[in-house]
Write a protein that holds these residues in place. Structure first.
Motif, mmCIF file in Angstrom:
data_model
loop_
_atom_site.group_PDB
_atom_site.id
_atom_site.type_symbol
_atom_site.label_atom_id
_atom_site.label_comp_id
_atom_site.label_asym_id
_atom_site.label_seq_id
_atom_site.Cartn_x
_atom_site.Cartn_y
_atom_site.Cartn_z
ATOM 1 N N ARG A 50 0.827 -1.209 0.000
ATOM 2 C CA ARG A 50 0.000 0.000 0.000
ATOM 3 C C ARG A 50 0.861 1.258 0.000
ATOM 4 N N ALA A 51 1.906 1.225 0.823
ATOM 5 C CA ALA A 51 2.787 2.385 0.879
ATOM 6 C C ALA A 51 3.379 2.657 -0.501
ATOM 7 N N GLN A 52 3.689 1.588 -1.210
ATOM 8 C CA GLN A 52 4.276 1.726 -2.534
ATOM 9 C C GLN A 52 3.289 2.282 -3.550
ATOM 10 N N ASN A 58 -1.347 12.342 -9.067
ATOM 11 C CA ASN A 58 -1.700 11.460 -10.181
ATOM 12 C C ASN A 58 -0.584 10.525 -10.646
ATOM 13 N N VAL A 59 0.521 10.467 -9.946
ATOM 14 C CA VAL A 59 1.539 9.489 -10.333
ATOM 15 C C VAL A 59 2.045 8.724 -9.109
ATOM 16 N N VAL A 60 2.398 7.491 -9.323
ATOM 17 C CA VAL A 60 3.118 6.766 -8.288
ATOM 18 C C VAL A 60 4.594 7.110 -8.472
ATOM 19 N N ASP A 61 5.458 6.557 -7.647
ATOM 20 C CA ASP A 61 6.873 6.853 -7.789
ATOM 21 C C ASP A 61 7.351 6.556 -9.200
ATOM 22 N N LEU A 62 8.195 7.421 -9.709
ATOM 23 C CA LEU A 62 8.719 7.205 -11.054
ATOM 24 C C LEU A 62 9.431 5.859 -11.090
ATOM 25 N N PRO A 63 9.225 5.109 -12.184
ATOM 26 C CA PRO A 63 9.879 3.808 -12.243
ATOM 27 C C PRO A 63 11.380 3.954 -12.435
ATOM 28 N N CYS A 64 12.092 3.006 -11.926
ATOM 29 C CA CYS A 64 13.539 3.027 -12.041
ATOM 30 C C CYS A 64 13.957 2.126 -13.188
ATOM 31 N N ASN A 65 15.156 2.344 -13.673
ATOM 32 C CA ASN A 65 15.641 1.471 -14.731
ATOM 33 C C ASN A 65 16.417 0.306 -14.123
ATOM 34 N N TRP A 66 15.678 -0.720 -13.773
ATOM 35 C CA TRP A 66 16.328 -1.860 -13.122
ATOM 36 C C TRP A 66 16.914 -2.846 -14.121
ATOM 37 N N SER A 67 16.820 -2.507 -15.435
ATOM 38 C CA SER A 67 17.401 -3.424 -16.415
ATOM 39 C C SER A 67 18.913 -3.507 -16.210
ATOM 40 N N PHE A 92 -0.112 15.140 0.860
ATOM 41 C CA PHE A 92 1.256 15.082 0.351
ATOM 42 C C PHE A 92 1.570 16.342 -0.429
ATOM 43 N N HIS A 93 2.731 16.860 -0.191
ATOM 44 C CA HIS A 93 3.147 18.058 -0.912
ATOM 45 C C HIS A 93 3.539 17.693 -2.337
ATOM 46 N N PRO A 94 3.262 18.585 -3.278
ATOM 47 C CA PRO A 94 3.658 18.306 -4.660
ATOM 48 C C PRO A 94 5.167 18.105 -4.727
ATOM 49 N N ARG A 95 5.547 17.155 -5.518
ATOM 50 C CA ARG A 95 6.962 16.836 -5.632
ATOM 51 C C ARG A 95 7.681 17.901 -6.467
ATOM 52 N N LEU A 346 16.553 3.306 0.394
ATOM 53 C CA LEU A 346 16.580 3.998 1.682
ATOM 54 C C LEU A 346 15.236 4.664 1.987
ATOM 55 N N TYR A 347 14.669 5.356 1.001
ATOM 56 C CA TYR A 347 13.437 6.089 1.323
ATOM 57 C C TYR A 347 12.190 5.474 0.678
ATOM 58 N N ARG A 348 12.182 4.174 0.549
ATOM 59 C CA ARG A 348 11.069 3.555 -0.167
ATOM 60 C C ARG A 348 9.719 3.696 0.534
#
Ligand code: NAG
Ligand code: NAG
Ligand code: NAG
Length: 382
Positions: A50-52, A58-67, A92-95, A346-348
């Motif tokens: 849920r935290a994730q 309107n966006v979840v955390d930006l995806p990372c390039n785990w490739s 939540f404050h705007p990023r 660290l800040y997930r």
């Protein structure tokens, strides 16, 4: 123990409506709270998921390039305990997106924990490092380096600060000197930095004035003095060394072990205390390296972040500074340096609002510790 009872328990309890912030410890099976209205997936995995998934602007955390990182990373940050928390609506404050963080993938959504059932409060019961540990124990190298994604450098230096039994004393005069420095907006202590002032000014109404604040890790009380100067309702320092605070109204100190015990005891009686904001400057990068007599723990920093997510109000602010670089490194036993691999891990549990920094320097510099403004996602319903 006697000292903790005197200090910690006198921190005034926040008079918020109890039902909105109640925590129910799952080991306290027999005494369920009557205001638990909305059942939700209370397993550790469920809370994490849920935290994730919280949507911000309107966006979840930006995806990372785990490739680039195809190996399975073993993590063990775990949960605070199997705590069930009533979901609260969070603002939540705007990023404010930092370009360097964006291009480096530091907004990444990290892989899930492979040992979520681990209770992060247990880190405080690991044995202290009583003798110098010069090398990462062979069986823990993969844990420290996240299976080789982070390089280790033994050439930067080695320090063993034997803090066994160390007691610091913070008197009213001592704190007053720091407060005067803050008032004059002087650079702080060994870092010669004034980076904190713009953050204090920008976030005082949300996170400091008349708020309950905590400081994680503290050698000199300059953040404490600054928070008192900005009219915090209370400031609680959580630090491995025992600190005696002598007659400073609103200032309290506990060790992580004492705090963990108090939290667990509080959970058992439904009197768990939350902070409005948590502050940590140049501390987490040491957690688990044994430099300051702390237990050797590859995930010490990550577990402390997990704990912070459970001592901070849902949506509450964490102001965090650790060494930041384009590349992840461990300068054993001095500190970790955070880059694209470990930073997002660290800040997930947090929403990253703002990074108080310009460009990230191209060479690793321990002193480059931009202040991150984060909001706790754990316990939020939206
Ligand atoms: C991810 O990284 C790989 C390897 O560095 C690269 O080839 C690929 O284009 C990247 N993908 C995105 C979406 O940035
Ligand atoms: C660390 O300090 C404690 C208490 O003063 C002492 O008993 C211990 O021998 C010291 N350890 C080392 C390695 O010097
Ligand atoms: C280190 O990682 C291995 C798996 O790679 C795991 O079994 C072990 O428990 C880890 N050690 C610690 C201290 O977390």
């Amino acid at each position: 123990m006697g000292y903790r009872t005197k200090c910690f328990l006198t921190v005034p309890y926040l008079m918020v409506p109890l039902c909105t912030l109640l925590i129910i410890a799952s080991y306290q099976q027999g005494k369920k709270s009557s205001c638990r209205a909305h059942p939700f997936d209370s397993s550790a995995t469920g809370v994490f998921r849920r935290a994730q998934q919280i949507i911000i602007n309107n966006v979840v955390d930006l995806p990372c390039n785990w490739s680039k990182h195809t190996r399975t990373i073993y993590l063990c940050a775990g949960m605070c305990s199997t705590v069930v928390r009533e979901k609260t609506k969070c603002i939540f404050h705007p990023r404010i997106v930092h370009e360097g963080f964006k291009t480096l993938g530091m907004y990444c959504k990290p892989p899930t924990d492979s040992c979520l059932e681990y209770n992060a409060w247990l880190k405080d019961s690991l044995p202290l490092t009583q003798q110098p540990v010069r090398k990462i124990p062979r069986n823990l190298v993969n844990n420290f380096t996240l299976d080789g994604l982070i390089s280790v450098d033994y050439g930067v230096g080695f320090v063993f600060a034997n803090y066994t039994g160390r007691i610091l004393t913070w008197t009213a005069n001592f704190i007053q000197k720091y407060r005067e420095q803050v008032r004059a907006r002087e650079p702080f202590g060994s870092y010669s930095t004034d980076a904190l002032y713009p953050v204090l000014d920008a976030y005082k109404n949300f996170a400091i004035t008349q708020k309950r604040c905590a400081v994680i890790g503290s050698e000199y009380p300059w953040i404490e003095a600054a928070l008192l100067e900005y009219a915090a309702a209370s400031v609680t320092t959580i630090e491995y060394s025992k600190i005696l605070v002598v007659k400073v109204p609103g200032l309290f100190a506990v060790t992580p072990g004492e705090f963990a015990n108090a939290q667990q005891a509080g959970a058992a009686t439904n009197r768990w205390d939350f902070f409005d904001s948590v502050w940590s400057y140049s501390s987490l990068e040491h957690d688990g390296l044994g430099r300051y007599t702390d237990p050797i723990n590859p995930y010490g920093d990550l577990q402390t972040m997990t704990k912070i997510s459970c001592m901070l109000k849902p949506g509450g602010f964490l102001f965090l500074a650790v060494p930041t670089s384009l590349r992840d490194e461990i300068h054993f036993n001095l500190h970790r340096v955070y880059g694209p691999v470990r930073y997002p891990i660290l800040y997930r549990y947090f929403h990253l609002v703002q990074v108080f920094a310009e460009e990230i320097p191209s060479t690793t510099n321990y002193g480059f510790q931009p202040i991150l403004v984060l909001q706790n996602k754990v316990g939020c319903a939206n």
